[in-house]
Design an enzyme around this catalytic site. Structure first.
Site, PDB file in Angstrom:
ATOM      1  N   ASP A  39       0.817  -1.216   0.000  1.00 14.01           N
ATOM      2  CA  ASP A  39       0.000   0.000   0.000  1.00 14.01           C
ATOM      3  C   ASP A  39       0.848   1.262   0.000  1.00 14.01           C
ATOM      4  O   ASP A  39       0.603   2.189  -0.775  1.00 14.01           O
ATOM      5  CB  ASP A  39      -1.012   0.004   1.151  1.00 14.01           C
ATOM      6  CG  ASP A  39      -0.411  -0.175   2.531  1.00 14.01           C
ATOM      7  OD1 ASP A  39       0.777  -0.576   2.638  1.00 14.01           O
ATOM      8  OD2 ASP A  39      -1.132   0.081   3.512  1.00 14.01           O
ATOM      9  N   GLY A 129      -2.670  -8.089  14.289  1.00 13.54           N
ATOM     10  CA  GLY A 129      -2.549  -7.856  12.857  1.00 13.54           C
ATOM     11  C   GLY A 129      -3.883  -7.716  12.158  1.00 13.54           C
ATOM     12  O   GLY A 129      -3.967  -7.867  10.936  1.00 13.54           O
ATOM     13  N   SER A 133      -6.463  -0.587  15.350  1.00 16.55           N
ATOM     14  CA  SER A 133      -6.282   0.868  15.321  1.00 16.55           C
ATOM     15  C   SER A 133      -7.150   1.516  14.253  1.00 16.55           C
ATOM     16  O   SER A 133      -7.814   2.538  14.507  1.00 16.55           O
ATOM     17  CB  SER A 133      -4.812   1.211  15.078  1.00 16.55           C
ATOM     18  OG  SER A 133      -4.339   0.637  13.874  1.00 16.55           O
ATOM     19  N   ASP A 177      -5.653  -0.211   5.657  1.00 14.80           N
ATOM     20  CA  ASP A 177      -6.504  -0.585   6.782  1.00 14.80           C
ATOM     21  C   ASP A 177      -7.757   0.269   6.868  1.00 14.80           C
ATOM     22  O   ASP A 177      -8.869  -0.227   7.046  1.00 14.80           O
ATOM     23  CB  ASP A 177      -5.715  -0.482   8.092  1.00 14.80           C
ATOM     24  CG  ASP A 177      -4.528  -1.415   8.133  1.00 14.80           C
ATOM     25  OD1 ASP A 177      -4.505  -2.385   7.359  1.00 14.80           O
ATOM     26  OD2 ASP A 177      -3.613  -1.162   8.930  1.00 14.80           O
ATOM     27  N   TYR A 229       8.775  -2.256  10.809  1.00 14.87           N
ATOM     28  CA  TYR A 229       7.883  -1.736   9.779  1.00 14.87           C
ATOM     29  C   TYR A 229       8.508  -0.518   9.110  1.00 14.87           C
ATOM     30  O   TYR A 229       8.563  -0.413   7.877  1.00 14.87           O
ATOM     31  CB  TYR A 229       6.524  -1.380  10.399  1.00 14.87           C
ATOM     32  CG  TYR A 229       5.423  -1.119   9.399  1.00 14.87           C
ATOM     33  CD1 TYR A 229       4.438  -2.064   9.159  1.00 14.87           C
ATOM     34  CD2 TYR A 229       5.363   0.077   8.684  1.00 14.87           C
ATOM     35  CE1 TYR A 229       3.416  -1.830   8.240  1.00 14.87           C
ATOM     36  CE2 TYR A 229       4.356   0.320   7.765  1.00 14.87           C
ATOM     37  CZ  TYR A 229       3.395  -0.640   7.553  1.00 14.87           C
ATOM     38  OH  TYR A 229       2.394  -0.398   6.634  1.00 14.87           O
TER      39      TYR A 229
END
Length: 387
Positions: A39, A129, A133, A177, A229
């Protein structure tokens, strides 16, 4: 009698603030079926919303304070609307207050809106995962957008949530997300082009095919605001610069031979994961359309190998979960989410769900790992007002 999520969040709101909320909104966590770390490289992703959700109750205040409380914290956190800023809050409240600040960056006139009380509860497992959030961010964004009369569309609200995550929480995540949480439909996944932000809802047909998505949560928690990350994102950006492209989206499979001669081994493997993962997303969407969900297993398996060997974001517990699912009849299995812990998913014939659950727990016990949590997720609708 078990409370509904609306009853739970409403009761919690009244207990903390002593008055009734004016509404309740919710947004789901997500499973990324395929397309990991693509992404923020302007690539393709294919997530779906799950039936675990974060709920937010909102009440009106007479002043310009914004207060937020939750079932996972004892005391509300409060801030004056004039004081909203990326560095004004930290910890769990950053997800909600960050959204309020980010709405101002997308045109909301925060000088002329009233204060609110917010209370959050969630059934999305934290650290698994599954993007707990983004579920919070998306529910709060939808609630504040409606209450403040902002009129922002859902793709824009996804950008709001991403900005909050990046600037306030400090996690350099892409828009996957929040898009999944806001745009999804039941029994379908969202095929998202992260460069154009064009989104298409693709039916999965799991129910009709007698298939389930089994989540194996390793209970190894991760935190995207720190560590690996950010390093993976930096490596991708460095690879794009060295290859002379705006982003790795501009690389194709036939460009990898040249990339191998230009890049050091580690950067090349990071780049190879992104390039091949983008192609796997496209192949998964095509295969679904032509043959159905039962034919996508090899693509899920290949995605996991790439994340394990090229991007190096899996952990032994996740690898064991995937291997155990595959050995016990899963059509396909892979890690889902940003990595460094979290969950694996397995595409499974319904009748094999209890078998794989049992065998995964036995395999973890044999290795001395903490027992995994297993549950089936149903592709579900996105964010909504519930009351």
């Amino acid at each position: 009698m078990t409370e509904t999520p609306v009853e739970t969040v409403t009761r919690g709101f009244i207990e903390r603030y002593g008055h009734e909320p004016v509404g309740v909104w919710s947004a789901p966590g997500r499973v990324n079926l395929i397309g990991e770390h693509t992404d923020y490289n302007d690539g393709f992703v294919f997530p779906f919303a799950i039936d675990q959700r974060a709920s937010v109750a909102l009440g009106i205040r007479a002043d310009r304070l914004i207060r937020v409380s939750s079932t996972f914290a004892d005391e509300p956190v409060e801030l004056h609307l004039d004081d909203l800023a990326p560095d004004a809050v930290e910890g769990w409240a950053a997800y909600a207050l960050g959204v309020a600040w980010a709405l101002g960056e997308f045109g909301a006139d925060l000088e002329h809106v009233g204060g609110v009380d917010l209370h959050i509860s969630s059934t999305v497992p934290v650290g698994a995962g599954l993007s707990s959030s983004a579920a919070i961010e998306s529910s709060v964004a939808l609630a504040l957008d409606e209450h403040w009369g902002l009129g922002l569309d859902r793709p824009t609200l996804a950008k709001v949530g991403q900005l909050a995550e990046n600037r306030v929480v400090g996690a350099p995540t892409g828009i996957l997300d929040q898009s999944a949480s806001l745009l999804s439909h039941a029994d379908a996944a969202v095929f998202l082009d992260c460069r154009s932000l064009d989104a298409e809802v693709i039916p999965l047909g799991l129910v009709g095919d007698g298939l389930s998505i089994l989540v194996i949560d390793t209970n190894v928690s991760h935190a995207h605001a720190t560590g690996g990350y950010a390093a993976r994102r930096a490596s991708c950006e460095a690879g794009a610069r060295e290859l002379g492209v705006d982003s790795l989206r501009d690389m194709h499979l036939d460009d990898l031979e040249r990339a191998a001669t230009v890049l050091d081994d580690e950067t090349f493997r990071r780049v190879r994961h992104i390039v091949t993962e983008n192609q796997r997303v496209l192949d998964t969407v095509r295969t679904l359309r032509e043959q159905g969900a039962g034919a996508i297993g090899p693509l899920l398996d290949a995605s996991h190998v790439s994340m394990r060997d090229d991007f190096e974001i899996t952990v032994p517990e996740v690898d064991l979960a995937v291997e155990t699912a595959q050995a016990n009849g899963a059509i396909g299995a892979r890690m889902t989410g940003g990595g460094f812990g979290g969950s694996a998913i397995a595409l499974v014939i319904d009748a094999l769900v209890p078998v794989i659950e049992r065998e995964a727990k036995a395999a973890f016990a044999a290795q001395g790992y903490r027992e995994p949590t297993t549950f089936v997720v149903r592709p579900s609708e996105g964010a909504r007002r519930d009351a």
